[in-house]
Design an enzyme around this catalytic site. Sequence first.
Site, short mmCIF file in Angstrom:
data_model
loop_
_atom_site.label_atom_id
_atom_site.label_comp_id
_atom_site.label_asym_id
_atom_site.label_seq_id
_atom_site.Cartn_x
_atom_site.Cartn_y
_atom_site.Cartn_z
N VAL A 143 -16.17 3.85 -28.51
CA VAL A 143 -16.40 5.27 -28.24
C VAL A 143 -17.46 5.69 -29.26
CG1 VAL A 143 -15.37 7.58 -28.35
CG2 VAL A 143 -14.11 5.70 -27.28
N ASP A 151 0.88 6.00 -21.82
CA ASP A 151 0.34 5.21 -22.94
C ASP A 151 0.44 6.03 -24.24
OD1 ASP A 151 -0.68 2.79 -23.81
OD2 ASP A 151 -2.77 3.36 -23.55
#
Length: 367
Positions: A26, A138
């Site tokens: 990212v 998650d």
Amino acid sequence: MENYSILEDYSVNWSQKLGTGINGPVRPCTKLSTGERFALKVLLDKPKSQTEVNLHVQCSGHANIVTVYDVYANDVQFPGEEYPRPRLLMVMELMDGGELFDRISQKRGFTEKQAAMYARQIAFGIQRCHMLNIAHRDIKPENLLLKDNSEDSPVKLTDFGFAKVDDGNLVTPHYTPYYVSPQVLEAQRQQRREQRGIIPTTTQYTYDKSCDMWSLGVVLYIMMCGYPPFYSETPSKTITKDMKRRIMAGEYEFPSDEWNIISRQAKDIIKGLLCVVASERMNIEEFLSHPWLQLSTTLPNMQLHSPSLLLDKNSFEAAKEAHSRHLTELRLPETKLTLKPLAIVDNPIMRKRRIQNNESLDNRHLV
Ligand code: ADP
């Protein structure tokens, strides 16, 4: 979703990484018109990524969910690739404060009161998802990020890579009855009750949402003491047989060295989350109305042991890894739930069965 180049609106720092996940790094980027900094997540444009982006955008706009500002569909070629590939570029708010548990490990005095404050924020994020009938699936320390480095920085939930719409319509006539789990039958029962107006929508309770509540229990347990509730006698990065047995049996303790300074309400709320039977597990509304979160101003001001124990990077990494693996297992029933209708299934067992059932030669030829 924009189809023109992201570079018309943002400059991207391709060489810097804010963090790396299963989809790669990212990266930071800057909006050309304002100079404001953002985080850019790049995904291959596939149906799974489209679902991730779509569900993240739906949940975005809440104080405890990382905001998605823009999404671009561009062809991008990374070094080492022979040709540009269609990708989705997700511009998100920049979370400059890092992961929640790294922050906790650096704290000098971390109290139950502060833990309850974080727990409430994480729960608000989950509530947002569940109210939209989205299960995150998650929930783990790596996906809980802090906005900035200030003391009162909010914590936000990110990474909708495993998120799934969970609207209670899990069972369709396509499913093979042998494989329907008790949770799905429970979901059906709840749905029928809801249709009759017996329970309000917010208490709707289906399998995937309850998986988030279990994860919240694990996160909360670690936040309070610094080690996970389910562990193996032999430290391991994978989920061992022994660990699995403990999880299935709901076998965990509150060892007194760390837990004797912790309130009864905190243990009670964790017990409600780490409940093996999904249909009996606390849901998000019950969690948020539990006295532990209501009475947070009167909670003990004692320093928790978690910061120093979280500093032990090796054991913490092993715990994170094991939790991830357990999450994978929790998501597994999905495979059973998405079974194709028997008529179109084509595998060796079905082929054999069809032949045994004297199906036409044409069909045999097809397989
Ligand atoms: P993946 O789906 O590939 O696993 P994640 O969305 O979990 O990717 O992001 C991977 C890592 O990148 C995170 O653990 C975090 O360290 C960093 N990261 C993700 N989103 C942001 C953000 N908005 N701001 C800053 N860092 C981020």
